[in-house]
Design a protein around this motif. Sequence first.
Motif, PDB file in Angstrom:
ATOM      1  N   ALA A  46       7.764  44.740  64.075  1.00  0.00           N
ATOM      2  CA  ALA A  46       7.562  43.637  65.027  1.00  0.00           C
ATOM      3  C   ALA A  46       8.893  43.107  65.534  1.00  0.00           C
ATOM      4  O   ALA A  46       9.080  42.890  66.737  1.00  0.00           O
ATOM      5  CB  ALA A  46       6.750  42.518  64.365  1.00  0.00           C
ATOM      6  N   VAL A  47       9.837  42.899  64.634  1.00  0.00           N
ATOM      7  CA  VAL A  47      11.162  42.413  65.027  1.00  0.00           C
ATOM      8  C   VAL A  47      11.857  43.429  65.926  1.00  0.00           C
ATOM      9  O   VAL A  47      12.475  43.072  66.945  1.00  0.00           O
ATOM     10  CB  VAL A  47      12.025  42.092  63.779  1.00  0.00           C
ATOM     11  CG1 VAL A  47      13.466  41.842  64.151  1.00  0.00           C
ATOM     12  CG2 VAL A  47      11.453  40.891  63.051  1.00  0.00           C
ATOM     13  N   VAL A  50      10.294  43.279  69.473  1.00  0.00           N
ATOM     14  CA  VAL A  50      10.736  42.102  70.220  1.00  0.00           C
ATOM     15  C   VAL A  50      12.183  42.268  70.679  1.00  0.00           C
ATOM     16  O   VAL A  50      12.524  41.977  71.836  1.00  0.00           O
ATOM     17  CB  VAL A  50      10.568  40.822  69.365  1.00  0.00           C
ATOM     18  CG1 VAL A  50      11.257  39.636  70.008  1.00  0.00           C
ATOM     19  CG2 VAL A  50       9.097  40.522  69.146  1.00  0.00           C
ATOM     20  N   CYS A  51      13.023  42.776  69.804  1.00  0.00           N
ATOM     21  CA  CYS A  51      14.431  42.995  70.179  1.00  0.00           C
ATOM     22  C   CYS A  51      14.553  44.026  71.294  1.00  0.00           C
ATOM     23  O   CYS A  51      15.373  43.877  72.201  1.00  0.00           O
ATOM     24  CB  CYS A  51      15.239  43.444  68.964  1.00  0.00           C
ATOM     25  SG  CYS A  51      15.500  42.118  67.764  1.00  0.00           S
ATOM     26  N   VAL A  53      12.318  44.649  73.644  1.00  0.00           N
ATOM     27  CA  VAL A  53      11.891  44.000  74.889  1.00  0.00           C
ATOM     28  C   VAL A  53      13.001  43.101  75.431  1.00  0.00           C
ATOM     29  O   VAL A  53      13.310  43.110  76.628  1.00  0.00           O
ATOM     30  CB  VAL A  53      10.590  43.196  74.664  1.00  0.00           C
ATOM     31  CG1 VAL A  53      10.282  42.283  75.833  1.00  0.00           C
ATOM     32  CG2 VAL A  53       9.429  44.148  74.402  1.00  0.00           C
ATOM     33  N   LEU A  54      13.622  42.323  74.558  1.00  0.00           N
ATOM     34  CA  LEU A  54      14.697  41.427  74.985  1.00  0.00           C
ATOM     35  C   LEU A  54      15.913  42.200  75.496  1.00  0.00           C
ATOM     36  O   LEU A  54      16.546  41.790  76.474  1.00  0.00           O
ATOM     37  CB  LEU A  54      15.097  40.498  73.841  1.00  0.00           C
ATOM     38  CG  LEU A  54      14.041  39.459  73.449  1.00  0.00           C
ATOM     39  CD1 LEU A  54      14.482  38.713  72.195  1.00  0.00           C
ATOM     40  CD2 LEU A  54      13.784  38.500  74.591  1.00  0.00           C
TER      41      LEU A  54
END
Length: 98
Positions: A46-47, A50-51, A53-54
């Motif tokens: 999950a982390v 998200v990273c 995508v950012l």
Amino acid sequence: MNSPTHDSSSDLVRWAAFSCVLVPVVLVLYGTSLGGAAGTALGLAAVTGVCRVLLRQSERCAARTPAEENTAHRARHSRTHSATPRGGRHSGGPSPVD
């Protein structure tokens, strides 16, 4: 050809994905339960997602910014200002009072 930033961010995501697999394996080898290792793997995934995508959003913004600045710069200088006075005194409108 890919830019150096794109290559480094892709490498970073690959290493993070590798860690998502490696860390749970090491945890199981050191005696952690399969459920705990699976939970850790899901959290790391999950982390990582998200990273990723950012990072992609940051790359898009960085690539878009110079193009927008050039467009805004050209638009600012191409306007005609025939109705507005350039410097000097003018008699239009009220003046500020101390």
